[in-house]
Design an enzyme around this catalytic site. Structure first.
Site, PDB file in Angstrom:
ATOM      1  CG  LEU A 194      -2.071  -1.063   1.009  1.00  0.00           C
ATOM      2  CD1 LEU A 194      -2.750  -1.381   2.326  1.00  0.00           C
ATOM      3  CD2 LEU A 194      -3.087  -0.588  -0.012  1.00  0.00           C
ATOM      4  CD  GLU A 195       3.179   3.904   3.348  1.00  0.00           C
ATOM      5  OE1 GLU A 195       3.195   4.745   2.428  1.00  0.00           O
ATOM      6  OE2 GLU A 195       2.875   4.196   4.518  1.00  0.00           O
TER       7      GLU A 195
END
Length: 351
Positions: free
Chosen positions: A133-134
């Site tokens: 997700l980052e």
């Protein structure tokens, strides 16, 4: 109808905080930003860095190619307002292709992830979920020169103290030799590497995962995974717990028992957590059930009630690990996406 004093206080606090933030931003946006002004400001930054003990050679080398990034200022000033709900956000943040990729990479890095999990007591699925997700598993880490990005945003002035602190931390990272200036790339806000640590977070949480003497969160997979796990462990992670679960409210539920959506700061949010937290048996007695209508687990743990949108949207009972994820990013949407992706990695089990 009786007044709900708790809700009134929450609304007033949110209004004061919003007004203060708007005033600060308005002042920054009135400031005239020019290349000449930026050059003078950089000279001040360099002098300040030298006064703080950094060598003149390091400072000159670090700022040698510093540039004013108008795009960073624009991004900082025009971050999108919330215009969607968790129901529209999660399918975009955790699409099936990302789940499939997460499960493939979980299997590919299983040995390393298990070693990290054993050392730091953090389940591997959460490391992979954060990684995905980052930066989409390291495929997009940002192309900004970190010194330039931080100098630009400090010069802008909206959060000058914060970005100057990050800048000095970035110089410390360079001074310690973990990365060279040419490879110190990040987002427009200065978040770095495959786990998007701000420089102060790097100094607090980054670790040398393979013992080569450097903490390389840009390219070294052992350092990347270990640094993520170290972050969570230092912020109270418990690998005997999951992150939370989506639940169903009974009719006429007292919604003031939930953590307010906007508390204004991490400190206020943690206080609200303490006010909301109850045992699962207490939530059960208040009528809360699993999404499918069945009883909550019969385990002696506490949880807080969270509404990422409002009581008409998705509702969660959040366990202590939720607080660790909120320390990473104080966003209900972000934490919900991490939790969802981690659950999709776990179920069904990766073979």
């Amino acid at each position: 109808m009786p007044f709900n004093l708790t809700k009134i206080k929450q609304a007033l606090t949110a209004l004061v905080l919003a007004t203060s933030a708007m005033s600060t931003q308005a002042l920054a946006e009135k400031k005239e930003l020019t290349e000449e002004g930026f050059a003078l400001y950089v000279t001040e930054l360099k002098n300040e860095a030298i006064k703080q003990g950094f060598s003149e050679a390091l400072v000159n080398n670090s700022f040698a190619d510093v540039k004013f990034h108008k795009r960073a200022v624009k991004a900082d000033r025009s971050q999108p307002e919330k215009v969607e709900t968790l129901d529209t956000y999660l399918p975009k943040r955790v699409p099936q292709w990302k789940v499939d990729k997460a499960r493939t990479l979980y299997k590919q890095h299983k040995d390393l992830l298990n070693d990290v999990a054993e050392k730091y007591s953090v389940q591997p699925r959460f490391i992979v979920a954060l990684w995905g997700l980052e930066t989409n598993f390291g495929s997009y880490t940002g192309g900004y020169n970190v010194i330039s990005a931080l100098s630009t945003l400090a010069y802008e002035g909206r959060r000058e103290t914060f970005f100057k602190k990050q800048l000095m931390a970035a110089l410390t990272i360079l001074d310690e030799g973990h990365i060279n200036i040419d490879n110190m790339k990040g987002s427009w806000a200065g978040a770095m590497g495959q786990n998007q640590f701000m420089p102060t977070s790097f100094l607090s949480y980054a670790v040398d995962g393979d013992g080569d003497g450097k903490k390389d969160i840009w390219q070294n997979q052992a350092d990347i995974f270990a640094s993520m796990a170290n972050y969570l462990q230092k912020e109270g992670w418990n690998d005997e717990l999951t992150w939370g679960r989506q639940v169903k409210l009974p009719e006429n539920f007292d919604t003031s028992l939930a953590i307010p959506r906007n508390t204004g700061s991490r400190k206020n949010w943690l206080k609200a957590w303490g006010d909301s937290e109850k045992t699962l048996s207490e939530w059960q007695a208040l009528g809360i059930r699993r999404v499918d209508g069945t009883n909550l687990p019969h385990v002696d743990i506490k949880a807080a009630l969270v509404f990422p949108d409002d009581e008409n949207g998705r509702v969660y009972l959040a366990y202590d690990n939720y607080k660790s994820l909120m320390h990473w990013n104080l966003s209900y949407y972000f934490v919900s996406s991490v939790g969802l992706l981690s659950d999709r990695i776990k179920f069904p089990p990766v073979q």
